[in-house]
Design an enzyme around this catalytic site. Structure first.
Site, PDB file in Angstrom:
ATOM      1  N   PRO A 108      -2.336  16.051   1.742  1.00  9.80           N
ATOM      2  CA  PRO A 108      -2.380  16.747   2.769  1.00  9.80           C
ATOM      3  C   PRO A 108      -3.422  15.631   4.439  1.00  9.80           C
ATOM      4  O   PRO A 108      -2.450  15.709   5.190  1.00  9.80           O
ATOM      5  CB  PRO A 108      -3.102  18.098   2.734  1.00  9.80           C
ATOM      6  CG  PRO A 108      -2.411  18.189   0.788  1.00  9.80           C
ATOM      7  CD  PRO A 108      -3.060  16.512  -0.087  1.00  9.80           C
TER       8      PRO A 108
ATOM      9  N   GLY B   5      -1.643  10.429   4.335  1.00  6.90           N
ATOM     10  CA  GLY B   5      -0.303  10.004   4.436  1.00  6.90           C
ATOM     11  C   GLY B   5      -0.293   8.684   4.532  1.00  6.90           C
ATOM     12  O   GLY B   5      -0.018   8.044   3.733  1.00  6.90           O
TER      13      GLY B   5
ATOM     14  N   LEU C  98       5.589   1.190  -4.895  1.00  3.79           N
ATOM     15  CA  LEU C  98       6.379   1.172  -2.765  1.00  3.79           C
ATOM     16  C   LEU C  98       6.796   0.358  -2.499  1.00  3.79           C
ATOM     17  O   LEU C  98       7.957  -0.281  -2.164  1.00  3.79           O
ATOM     18  CB  LEU C  98       4.599   1.610  -1.908  1.00  3.79           C
ATOM     19  CG  LEU C  98       4.609   3.100  -2.289  1.00  3.79           C
ATOM     20  CD1 LEU C  98       3.286   3.597  -1.708  1.00  3.79           C
ATOM     21  CD2 LEU C  98       5.090   4.057  -2.216  1.00  3.79           C
TER      22      LEU C  98
ATOM     23  N   ALA D  45      10.668   0.241  -4.698  1.00  6.53           N
ATOM     24  CA  ALA D  45      11.419   0.907  -3.877  1.00  6.53           C
ATOM     25  C   ALA D  45      11.765   0.715  -2.563  1.00  6.53           C
ATOM     26  O   ALA D  45      12.314   1.888  -1.713  1.00  6.53           O
ATOM     27  CB  ALA D  45      10.099   2.773  -3.807  1.00  6.53           C
TER      28      ALA D  45
ATOM     29  N   GLU E 153       7.871   6.392   2.601  1.00 10.13           N
ATOM     30  CA  GLU E 153       7.358   4.898   2.106  1.00 10.13           C
ATOM     31  C   GLU E 153       6.956   3.845   3.218  1.00 10.13           C
ATOM     32  O   GLU E 153       7.677   2.603   3.143  1.00 10.13           O
ATOM     33  CB  GLU E 153       8.366   4.254   1.587  1.00 10.13           C
ATOM     34  CG  GLU E 153       9.257   5.129   0.223  1.00 10.13           C
ATOM     35  CD  GLU E 153       8.727   4.892  -1.072  1.00 10.13           C
ATOM     36  OE1 GLU E 153       8.161   3.967  -1.324  1.00 10.13           O
ATOM     37  OE2 GLU E 153       9.522   5.412  -1.600  1.00 10.13           O
TER      38      GLU E 153
HETATM   39  P1  FAD Z   1       0.841  10.389   9.121  1.00 12.18           P
HETATM   40  O1  FAD Z   1      -0.076   9.696   8.443  1.00 12.18           O
HETATM   41  O2  FAD Z   1      -0.401  11.984   9.478  1.00 12.18           O
HETATM   42  O3  FAD Z   1       1.450   9.980  10.448  1.00 12.18           O
HETATM   43  C1  FAD Z   1       1.851  10.739  11.919  1.00 12.18           C
HETATM   44  C2  FAD Z   1       2.050   9.519  12.841  1.00 12.18           C
HETATM   45  O4  FAD Z   1       1.016   8.813  13.387  1.00 12.18           O
HETATM   46  C3  FAD Z   1       2.829   8.822  12.286  1.00 12.18           C
HETATM   47  O5  FAD Z   1       3.940   8.745  13.412  1.00 12.18           O
HETATM   48  C4  FAD Z   1       2.668   7.234  11.533  1.00 12.18           C
HETATM   49  O6  FAD Z   1       3.540   6.333  12.310  1.00 12.18           O
HETATM   50  C5  FAD Z   1       1.554   6.979  13.327  1.00 12.18           C
HETATM   51  N1  FAD Z   1       0.066   6.548  12.363  1.00 12.18           N
HETATM   52  C6  FAD Z   1      -0.130   6.936  11.381  1.00 12.18           C
HETATM   53  N2  FAD Z   1      -1.287   5.517  11.212  1.00 12.18           N
HETATM   54  C7  FAD Z   1      -1.185   5.042  12.190  1.00 12.18           C
HETATM   55  C8  FAD Z   1      -1.798   3.723  12.599  1.00 12.18           C
HETATM   56  N3  FAD Z   1      -3.228   3.660  12.426  1.00 12.18           N
HETATM   57  N4  FAD Z   1      -1.308   3.031  13.885  1.00 12.18           N
HETATM   58  C9  FAD Z   1      -0.544   3.747  14.902  1.00 12.18           C
HETATM   59  N5  FAD Z   1       0.426   4.959  14.505  1.00 12.18           N
HETATM   60  C10 FAD Z   1       0.110   5.243  12.918  1.00 12.18           C
HETATM   61  N6  FAD Z   1       4.438  11.018  -0.261  1.00 12.18           N
HETATM   62  C11 FAD Z   1       4.818  10.510  -2.200  1.00 12.18           C
HETATM   63  O7  FAD Z   1       3.573   9.890  -2.498  1.00 12.18           O
HETATM   64  N7  FAD Z   1       5.389  10.670  -3.147  1.00 12.18           N
HETATM   65  C12 FAD Z   1       6.972  11.287  -2.175  1.00 12.18           C
HETATM   66  O8  FAD Z   1       8.177  11.288  -3.360  1.00 12.18           O
HETATM   67  C13 FAD Z   1       6.787  11.288  -1.260  1.00 12.18           C
HETATM   68  N8  FAD Z   1       7.747  12.035  -1.446  1.00 12.18           N
HETATM   69  C14 FAD Z   1       8.229  12.585   0.476  1.00 12.18           C
HETATM   70  C15 FAD Z   1       9.233  13.222   0.882  1.00 12.18           C
HETATM   71  C16 FAD Z   1      10.000  13.315   1.967  1.00 12.18           C
HETATM   72  C17 FAD Z   1      11.166  14.524   2.370  1.00 12.18           C
HETATM   73  C18 FAD Z   1       9.230  12.991   3.158  1.00 12.18           C
HETATM   74  C19 FAD Z   1       9.404  13.868   4.522  1.00 12.18           C
HETATM   75  C20 FAD Z   1       7.748  12.148   2.546  1.00 12.18           C
HETATM   76  C21 FAD Z   1       7.821  12.208   1.352  1.00 12.18           C
HETATM   77  N9  FAD Z   1       5.875  11.568   0.504  1.00 12.18           N
HETATM   78  C22 FAD Z   1       6.146  11.292  -0.595  1.00 12.18           C
HETATM   79  C23 FAD Z   1       4.551  11.915   1.902  1.00 12.18           C
HETATM   80  C24 FAD Z   1       5.246   9.983   3.225  1.00 12.18           C
HETATM   81  O9  FAD Z   1       4.829   8.722   2.496  1.00 12.18           O
HETATM   82  C25 FAD Z   1       4.266  10.577   4.117  1.00 12.18           C
HETATM   83  O10 FAD Z   1       4.402  11.555   4.927  1.00 12.18           O
HETATM   84  C26 FAD Z   1       3.661   9.159   4.354  1.00 12.18           C
HETATM   85  O11 FAD Z   1       3.329   7.964   4.469  1.00 12.18           O
HETATM   86  C27 FAD Z   1       3.569   9.730   6.336  1.00 12.18           C
HETATM   87  O12 FAD Z   1       2.920  10.342   6.280  1.00 12.18           O
HETATM   88  P2  FAD Z   1       2.155  11.475   6.948  1.00 12.18           P
HETATM   89  O13 FAD Z   1       3.149  12.577   7.202  1.00 12.18           O
HETATM   90  O14 FAD Z   1       0.874  12.073   6.380  1.00 12.18           O
HETATM   91  O15 FAD Z   1       2.127  10.849   8.181  1.00 12.18           O
END
Ligand code: FAD
Length: 387
Positions: free
Chosen positions: A133, A136, A242, A245, A366
């Site tokens: 949570p 990401g 990753l 994938a 990913e």
């Molecule tokens: P955040 O990391 O909070 O990012 C929010 C925004 O900030 C994004 O626009 C991002 O690009 C930006 N941001 C973050 N850091 C920076 C930076 N340093 N510089 C500039 N911009 C930045 N995960 C798994 O482990 N296993 C799975 O099977 C899996 N399946 C998924 C299926 C779905 C339908 C979805 C939606 C997600 C899934 N994921 C899974 C998770 C996915 O990999 C994450 O949602 C993704 O890595 C982004 O993390 P977050 O959603 O926490 O966004």
């Protein structure tokens, strides 16, 4: 199907067979009711074992029932599955690249023998628990931890956004090992029927609706020592999965764009306005020309990536460029296809808007588009901008 510069002319017999098998499977078993699954927010679970029998899960691995097909064949398979729906390709990517690959690369002999044949056949379903949570884009900040307790480990923490977790038999959970110096990240095989495991479904999605997504709650979950992946410690474990994938996604996204393009091309010939087909208007032809060009450029990048992977020269930054470019291309071009279908384009009777909605997930998971931009920035300058 669009193959404008005849890339498929160079495919060998096995690659053609895999492409055709997947294409036929998608036409017969996926396309007829995928729109309904998207509306209902369900995955066609009856296809899981069928996909296994057809060899759709990690056929590029060697041994334990996997035939070790070429990386081009594997890419073509992902392209055809995603022409059906990104949910279908996600099923194959997670099962193959994120669950079977780490067991194959880092598992013990007993883990390989127990899990690879049944995952390959679709008799068991796996998921990959990395995202949390609060972590990401920066998974190394993970708070899920494992602590040695004599004959194994006790794991606590929570994972979210996990594809297939509610229908999985086993989860690869990445957690920090608090019993070892510097708390390295390690991979744990966690059977989902263990005490303390919960896998709630996330239901509010407006994208990738024909795919089951959930959480993994881990509350004092005990796993024996033999459930630890012995061959890897540190972030290299999840990151190397990753890379596998994302390779499939770079190919798969082309399939979504190609399917949307083909719907728009057909529609342009069938739909009449002002006394003839809309395809006779230069504005519509320009859209088709641009879509075909962008899809072809993405295909060229994917084929080159396959060559690099085949000879062991593919680097993560190559995959970042291809994932980033090809998904953005698909995100942009599915929108153009949607617009060419007018009002009909916003329904599930046609594929472009479903693909377009799916691309919001593919653009984000990913490694988000932003993060891959920064990976490329680092590769090009030597300066890391995301810490
Ligand atoms: P955040 O990391 O909070 O990012 C929010 C925004 O900030 C994004 O626009 C991002 O690009 C930006 N941001 C973050 N850091 C920076 C930076 N340093 N510089 C500039 N911009 C930045 N995960 C798994 O482990 N296993 C799975 O099977 C899996 N399946 C998924 C299926 C779905 C339908 C979805 C939606 C997600 C899934 N994921 C899974 C998770 C996915 O990999 C994450 O949602 C993704 O890595 C982004 O993390 P977050 O959603 O926490 O966004």
């Amino acid at each position: 199907m669009l193959d404008f510069v005849q890339l498929e002319a160079d495919l060998d017999q096995e690659e053609r067979l895999i492409r055709d098998t997947a294409r036929e499977f998608v036409e017969e078993h996926v396309k007829p009711d995928i729109g309904e699954h998207f509306e209902e927010g369900t995955f066609p679970t009856e296809l899981i074992s069928e996909m296994g029998e057809l060899g759709f899960y990690a056929p590029n691995l060697e041994g334990y029932g996997s035939p070790n097909v070429s990386e081009t064949a594997y890419g073509l398979l992902m392209q055809e599955l995603e022409a059906g729906d990104s949910g279908l390709r996600s099923m194959a990517s997670v099962q193959g690249a994120l669950v079977m690959y780490p067991i194959h690369a880092y598992g013990s002999e007993a883990q390989k023998e127990e899990w690879l044949p049944k995952l390959g056949q679709g008799e068991a379903v796996g998921c990959f628990g990395l995202t949390e949570p609060e972590h990401g884009s920066n998974p190394s900040g993970m708070e899920t931890y494992a602590e040695a307790d004599g004959d194994g480990y006790v794991i606590n923490g929570s994972k979210t956004w996990i594809t297939n977790s509610p229908i999985s038999d086993v989860a690869i959970v990445w957690a920090r090992d608090r019993s070892a110096e510097d708390n390295p990240v390690r991979g744990f095989l966690v059977e989902t029927d263990r005490d303390g495991v919960s896998t709630n479904k996330i239901t509010e999605k407006l994208s990738l609706r024909a795919s089951i997504t959930g959480e993994i709650g881990l509350n004092d979950v005990h796993v024996p020592e033999e459930n630890v992946l012995p061959g890897v410690t540190g972030m290299k474990g999840p990151l190397s999965c990753l890379t596998q994938a994302r390779y499939g996604i770079a190919w798969g996204a082309i399939g979504a764009a190609r399917d949307a393009f083909e719907e728009a091309r057909q529609y342009a010939q069938d739909r009449e306005q002002f006394g003839g087909p809309i395809g006779r208007f230069q504005l519509q032809q320009r859209k088709l020309a641009e879509m075909a060009t962008q899809i072809t450029l993405a295909q060229l990048l994917a084929y080159r990536l396959a060559e690099l992977k085949e000879r062991g020269d593919m680097q993560p930054q190559h995959v970042s460029m291809a994932k980033r470019n090809n998904v953005r291309m698909a995100r942009d071009q599915t929108r153009v296809a949607r617009e060419m279908l007018g009002g009909n384009g916003i329904t599930t009777d046609y594929s472009p808007m479903r693909h377009m909605a799916n691309m919001e997930t593919v653009y984000t998971y990913e490694g988000t588009h932003d993060i891959h931009t920064l990976v490329l920035g680092e590769a090009l300058t030597g300066i890391k901008a995301y810490q």
